[in-house]
Design a protein around this motif. Structure first.
Motif, PDB file in Angstrom:
ATOM      1  N   THR A   1     -25.636 113.213  37.890  1.00 30.56           N
ATOM      2  CA  THR A   1     -25.993 114.563  38.318  1.00 30.56           C
ATOM      3  C   THR A   1     -27.080 115.138  37.413  1.00 30.56           C
ATOM      4  N   GLY A   2     -26.905 114.964  36.102  1.00 24.11           N
ATOM      5  CA  GLY A   2     -27.921 115.424  35.162  1.00 24.11           C
ATOM      6  C   GLY A   2     -29.236 114.690  35.341  1.00 24.11           C
ATOM      7  N   ARG A   3     -29.161 113.377  35.556  1.00 29.07           N
ATOM      8  CA  ARG A   3     -30.382 112.572  35.724  1.00 29.07           C
ATOM      9  C   ARG A   3     -31.126 112.964  36.990  1.00 29.07           C
ATOM     10  N   VAL A   4     -30.387 113.201  38.087  1.00 27.76           N
ATOM     11  CA  VAL A   4     -31.017 113.632  39.337  1.00 27.76           C
ATOM     12  C   VAL A   4     -31.716 114.977  39.128  1.00 27.76           C
ATOM     13  N   ALA A   5     -31.092 115.883  38.400  1.00 27.61           N
ATOM     14  CA  ALA A   5     -31.713 117.184  38.127  1.00 27.61           C
ATOM     15  C   ALA A   5     -32.995 117.004  37.316  1.00 27.61           C
ATOM     16  N   GLU A   6     -32.972 116.131  36.307  1.00 24.23           N
ATOM     17  CA  GLU A   6     -34.176 115.862  35.506  1.00 24.23           C
ATOM     18  C   GLU A   6     -35.288 115.298  36.375  1.00 24.23           C
TER      19      GLU A   6
ATOM     20  N   THR B   1     -36.804 117.915  38.702  1.00 20.40           N
ATOM     21  CA  THR B   1     -37.726 118.790  37.975  1.00 20.40           C
ATOM     22  C   THR B   1     -39.056 118.080  37.727  1.00 20.40           C
ATOM     23  N   ALA B   2     -38.989 116.806  37.306  1.00 22.53           N
ATOM     24  CA  ALA B   2     -40.215 116.041  37.062  1.00 22.53           C
ATOM     25  C   ALA B   2     -41.022 115.884  38.349  1.00 22.53           C
ATOM     26  N   LEU B   3     -40.359 115.664  39.473  1.00 16.16           N
ATOM     27  CA  LEU B   3     -41.043 115.541  40.756  1.00 16.16           C
ATOM     28  C   LEU B   3     -41.735 116.848  41.126  1.00 16.16           C
ATOM     29  N   GLU B   4     -41.051 117.959  40.943  1.00 16.08           N
ATOM     30  CA  GLU B   4     -41.648 119.256  41.264  1.00 16.08           C
ATOM     31  C   GLU B   4     -42.876 119.521  40.400  1.00 16.08           C
ATOM     32  N   VAL B   5     -42.810 119.168  39.122  1.00 16.28           N
ATOM     33  CA  VAL B   5     -43.961 119.340  38.231  1.00 16.28           C
ATOM     34  C   VAL B   5     -45.121 118.464  38.701  1.00 16.28           C
TER      35      VAL B   5
ATOM     36  N   LYS C   1     -48.849 119.599  40.014  1.00 13.19           N
ATOM     37  CA  LYS C   1     -50.094 119.091  39.420  1.00 13.19           C
ATOM     38  C   LYS C   1     -51.002 118.496  40.496  1.00 13.19           C
ATOM     39  N   ILE C   2     -50.435 117.767  41.434  1.00 13.63           N
ATOM     40  CA  ILE C   2     -51.222 117.204  42.528  1.00 13.63           C
ATOM     41  C   ILE C   2     -51.828 118.320  43.361  1.00 13.63           C
TER      42      ILE C   2
END
Length: 143
Positions: free
Chosen positions: A84-89, A92-96, A100-101
């Motif tokens: 669950t924590g890894r999916v949240a991380e 967040t990285a995907l949204e960032v 940027k794109i």
């Protein structure tokens, strides 16, 4: 000691000591072995009562199974918390990365591949990153 009694008041063993004595007694009469090439094990207990022996062996097996279920449940819970924590991380990285794109695309004013593909290879004009107009054709893309 009261007058007329023949018993001697001996201190009662503590509950902890009684439990330790019972466990030792059961362990002395119990045998556990694995059945070769399987996940099965054999529990045997020798008492004066066959019913009592079966009851003790069944109880030990049930406690073992319950303990194994609890261990596996806790491991599953721990894995679920980590995932669950890894999916949240990662979310967040995907949204960032998507921001940027989007920011890069807006700043460079590049033509979208979808726009070019919709033209079926006909000549198009696009604005390059330097702001220059350039005529796009399928041939110019290969050069």
């Amino acid at each position: 000691m009261p007058v007329g009694t023949d018993t001697v008041d001996a201190p009662l063993p503590s509950t902890i000591q009684q439990r330790a004595d019972v466990v030792s007694s059961v362990l002395e009469k119990m045998s556990v072995s694995n059945v070769r090439n399987s996940l099965v094990f054999n529990i045997s207990i020798s008492t004066q009562s066959p019913w009592k022996s079966a009851e003790i062996a069944d109880t030990i097996a049930q406690l073992y199974i319950r303990d194994q279920i609890d261990v596996k449940y806790e491991a599953t819970e721990q894995a679920t918390r980590w995932l669950t924590g890894r999916v949240a991380e990662l979310r967040t990285a995907l949204e960032v990365a998507e921001r940027k794109i989007s920011d890069f695309s807006a700043a460079t004013q590049l033509i979208s591949p979808r726009v070019f593909n919709r033209s079926n290879g006909r000549s198009n004009i696009c604005v390059t990153g330097s702001g220059l107009l350039k005529k796009l054709t399928p041939r110019s893309l290969h050069n």
